[in-house]
Motif scaffolding. Structure first.
Motif, PDB file in Angstrom:
ATOM      1  N   PHE A 120     -48.070  37.473 109.856  1.00  0.00           N
ATOM      2  CA  PHE A 120     -48.625  37.980 108.572  1.00  0.00           C
ATOM      3  C   PHE A 120     -49.886  38.961 108.914  1.00  0.00           C
ATOM      4  CE2 PHE A 120     -45.680  35.355 106.300  1.00  0.00           C
ATOM      5  CZ  PHE A 120     -45.400  35.635 105.429  1.00  0.00           C
ATOM      6  N   ARG A 121     -50.407  38.546 109.837  1.00  0.00           N
ATOM      7  CA  ARG A 121     -51.700  39.300 110.103  1.00  0.00           C
ATOM      8  C   ARG A 121     -51.532  40.597 110.645  1.00  0.00           C
ATOM      9  NH1 ARG A 121     -56.727  37.650 112.284  1.00  0.00           N
ATOM     10  NH2 ARG A 121     -55.906  35.477 112.614  1.00  0.00           N
ATOM     11  N   ILE A 122     -50.583  40.967 111.574  1.00  0.00           N
ATOM     12  CA  ILE A 122     -50.323  42.090 111.902  1.00  0.00           C
ATOM     13  C   ILE A 122     -49.450  42.924 111.129  1.00  0.00           C
ATOM     14  CG2 ILE A 122     -50.477  41.464 114.223  1.00  0.00           C
ATOM     15  CD1 ILE A 122     -47.378  41.468 114.657  1.00  0.00           C
ATOM     16  N   PHE A 123     -48.570  42.448 110.348  1.00  0.00           N
ATOM     17  CA  PHE A 123     -47.860  43.298 109.475  1.00  0.00           C
ATOM     18  C   PHE A 123     -48.499  43.438 108.036  1.00  0.00           C
ATOM     19  CE2 PHE A 123     -44.590  41.930 112.412  1.00  0.00           C
ATOM     20  CZ  PHE A 123     -44.105  43.298 112.768  1.00  0.00           C
ATOM     21  N   ILE A 131     -58.247  40.307 103.420  1.00  0.00           N
ATOM     22  CA  ILE A 131     -59.553  40.101 102.649  1.00  0.00           C
ATOM     23  C   ILE A 131     -59.652  40.076 101.179  1.00  0.00           C
ATOM     24  CG2 ILE A 131     -61.776  41.488 102.327  1.00  0.00           C
ATOM     25  CD1 ILE A 131     -61.477  42.735 105.203  1.00  0.00           C
ATOM     26  N   VAL A 132     -58.719  40.995 100.535  1.00  0.00           N
ATOM     27  CA  VAL A 132     -58.622  40.921  99.116  1.00  0.00           C
ATOM     28  C   VAL A 132     -58.237  39.547  98.677  1.00  0.00           C
ATOM     29  CG1 VAL A 132     -57.364  41.890  97.139  1.00  0.00           C
ATOM     30  CG2 VAL A 132     -58.097  43.560  98.909  1.00  0.00           C
ATOM     31  N   LEU A 133     -57.207  38.991  99.366  1.00  0.00           N
ATOM     32  CA  LEU A 133     -56.689  37.711  98.782  1.00  0.00           C
ATOM     33  C   LEU A 133     -57.757  36.612  99.097  1.00  0.00           C
ATOM     34  CD1 LEU A 133     -53.022  37.519 100.173  1.00  0.00           C
ATOM     35  CD2 LEU A 133     -53.832  37.301  97.679  1.00  0.00           C
ATOM     36  N   ARG A 142     -55.946  33.815 103.638  1.00  0.00           N
ATOM     37  CA  ARG A 142     -55.111  35.210 103.378  1.00  0.00           C
ATOM     38  C   ARG A 142     -53.902  34.645 103.083  1.00  0.00           C
ATOM     39  NH1 ARG A 142     -53.244  36.078 108.165  1.00  0.00           N
ATOM     40  NH2 ARG A 142     -54.042  35.032 109.986  1.00  0.00           N
ATOM     41  N   LEU A 143     -52.905  35.961 103.159  1.00  0.00           N
ATOM     42  CA  LEU A 143     -51.451  35.564 103.131  1.00  0.00           C
ATOM     43  C   LEU A 143     -50.995  34.817 104.188  1.00  0.00           C
ATOM     44  CD1 LEU A 143     -49.230  36.050 101.017  1.00  0.00           C
ATOM     45  CD2 LEU A 143     -48.917  38.312 102.330  1.00  0.00           C
ATOM     46  N   ASP A 145     -52.160  32.610 105.917  1.00  0.00           N
ATOM     47  CA  ASP A 145     -53.050  31.164 105.645  1.00  0.00           C
ATOM     48  C   ASP A 145     -52.147  30.467 104.697  1.00  0.00           C
ATOM     49  OD1 ASP A 145     -54.923  31.048 107.667  1.00  0.00           O
ATOM     50  OD2 ASP A 145     -56.126  32.300 106.266  1.00  0.00           O
ATOM     51  N   PHE A 146     -51.793  31.181 103.579  1.00  0.00           N
ATOM     52  CA  PHE A 146     -50.795  30.549 102.732  1.00  0.00           C
ATOM     53  C   PHE A 146     -49.435  30.306 102.979  1.00  0.00           C
ATOM     54  CE2 PHE A 146     -53.784  32.476  99.601  1.00  0.00           C
ATOM     55  CZ  PHE A 146     -53.940  31.545  98.728  1.00  0.00           C
ATOM     56  N   ALA A 147     -48.892  31.244 104.101  1.00  0.00           N
ATOM     57  CA  ALA A 147     -47.613  30.964 104.607  1.00  0.00           C
ATOM     58  C   ALA A 147     -47.387  29.972 105.666  1.00  0.00           C
ATOM     59  CB  ALA A 147     -47.133  32.297 105.231  1.00  0.00           C
ATOM     60  N   ALA A 148     -48.417  29.923 106.436  1.00  0.00           N
ATOM     61  CA  ALA A 148     -48.480  28.869 107.382  1.00  0.00           C
ATOM     62  C   ALA A 148     -49.063  27.546 106.884  1.00  0.00           C
ATOM     63  CB  ALA A 148     -49.299  29.376 108.826  1.00  0.00           C
ATOM     64  N   SER A 149     -49.779  27.491 105.802  1.00  0.00           N
ATOM     65  CA  SER A 149     -50.414  26.254 105.345  1.00  0.00           C
ATOM     66  C   SER A 149     -51.674  25.965 106.096  1.00  0.00           C
ATOM     67  CB  SER A 149     -49.687  25.143 105.034  1.00  0.00           C
ATOM     68  OG  SER A 149     -50.018  23.948 104.533  1.00  0.00           O
ATOM     69  N   THR A 150     -52.435  26.717 106.433  1.00  0.00           N
ATOM     70  CA  THR A 150     -53.715  26.729 106.998  1.00  0.00           C
ATOM     71  C   THR A 150     -55.027  27.055 106.498  1.00  0.00           C
ATOM     72  OG1 THR A 150     -53.496  29.094 108.164  1.00  0.00           O
ATOM     73  CG2 THR A 150     -52.434  27.210 109.390  1.00  0.00           C
ATOM     74  N   ILE A 151     -56.065  26.656 106.945  1.00  0.00           N
ATOM     75  CA  ILE A 151     -57.529  27.175 106.669  1.00  0.00           C
ATOM     76  C   ILE A 151     -58.125  27.320 107.467  1.00  0.00           C
ATOM     77  CG2 ILE A 151     -57.114  25.815 104.152  1.00  0.00           C
ATOM     78  CD1 ILE A 151     -58.709  23.668 105.631  1.00  0.00           C
ATOM     79  N   VAL A 152     -59.303  28.190 107.289  1.00  0.00           N
ATOM     80  CA  VAL A 152     -60.266  28.512 108.412  1.00  0.00           C
ATOM     81  C   VAL A 152     -61.727  27.810 108.100  1.00  0.00           C
ATOM     82  CG1 VAL A 152     -61.690  30.425 109.718  1.00  0.00           C
ATOM     83  CG2 VAL A 152     -59.274  30.545 109.089  1.00  0.00           C
ATOM     84  N   ILE A 153     -62.263  27.080 108.718  1.00  0.00           N
ATOM     85  CA  ILE A 153     -63.483  26.387 108.390  1.00  0.00           C
ATOM     86  C   ILE A 153     -64.860  26.750 109.593  1.00  0.00           C
ATOM     87  CG2 ILE A 153     -62.082  24.329 107.551  1.00  0.00           C
ATOM     88  CD1 ILE A 153     -62.788  23.033 110.465  1.00  0.00           C
ATOM     89  N   ALA A 154     -65.721  26.403 108.754  1.00  0.00           N
ATOM     90  CA  ALA A 154     -66.990  26.511 109.641  1.00  0.00           C
ATOM     91  C   ALA A 154     -67.081  25.376 110.480  1.00  0.00           C
ATOM     92  CB  ALA A 154     -68.152  26.719 108.777  1.00  0.00           C
TER      93      ALA A 154
END
Length: 230
Positions: A120-123, A131-133, A142-143, A145-154
């Motif tokens: 999803f990142r590259i396409f 960024i909008v999401l 981002r989209l 993350d939703f598709a892969a069920s992931t989050i980015v943490i500090a």
């Protein structure tokens, strides 16, 4: 900083600080700059072939261009996948800014999750959709993350939650330190402890058992966090 609480498959509640949009954008800029270095190397290689072996270029320029395109696609898509799987959810950009990608349940990324989120990142997300999401998503996802069920943490020098899956993945001696029977017992305990009226006695027995065992093996300090998580 926005916080998020997650429940691991072993019913352990862990609180994380979500990565903000600015830090994620900064990490993406660093990673893109690294990728650009590889692209420049490819262009230089093509220019050198054309300059020093014009006949070879004229005869095989279609193949050369095709190979360069394939390598470029591998750099664009494969860079993030390779880094995330080999740096425990980080890329060079995320490492610099102390960020980490994990699954929504707190477990480390697998190949499947990394493939999905970066596809999803590259396409899609590359074109500003991501960024909008992130601005409108409560988990700043981002989209991909939703598709892969992931989050980015500090990251903040905090490892992934202490779970049997994480320990088995990161500790090469896991099967030696934790027997199959102990593994099954701990999984059963963690899966049912929230439904038990009083598990304090069992918890203390498990802690005492592993404390004694790891102390005899001389690895108690290394496994203290695991024991405290029971």
């Amino acid at each position: 900083m926005k916080k998020i609480k997650i429940i691991t498959p072993e019913n352990i509640e862990v609180e994380y600080t979500l990565a903000d949009v600015a830090s994620r954008t900064g990490a993406a800029v660093i990673d893109t700059a690294i990728q650009c270095i590889f692209y420049i190397i490819l262009l230089i290689a093509a220019a050198l072939i054309k300059y020093f072996s014009i006949e070879f270029w004229m005869e095989y320029h279609g193949w050369i261009i095709g190979i360069l395109i394939i390598i470029s696609m591998l750099i664009s898509y494969g860079y993030f996948i390779y880094m995330e799987l080999n740096m425990n959810g980080q890329t060079f950009g995320k490492k610099v800014l102390k960020l980490r990608t994990i699954r929504r349940n707190g477990q480390p990324l697998t190949l499947k999750h990394s493939l999905i989120r970066n596809l999803f990142r590259i396409f899609i997300d590359t074109f500003g959709v991501g960024i909008v999401l992130m601005f409108f998503s409560k988990d700043r996802r981002r989209l991909g993350d939703f598709a892969a069920s992931t989050i980015v943490i500090a990251d903040k020098n905090k490892d992934c939650p202490i779970t049997l899956e994480n320990l088995e993945k990161t500790n090469e001696n896991f099967s030696y330190y934790i027997s199959k029977e102990e593994n099954e017992l701990v999984r059963e305990y963690l899966g049912r402890k929230n439904d038990m009226d009083d598990c304090s006695e069992l918890r203390e027995e498990l802690k005492l058992h592993f404390t004694k065992k790891f102390d005899e093996l001389g690895i108690l300090d290394e496994w203290k966090e695991f024991i405290n998580s029971l």
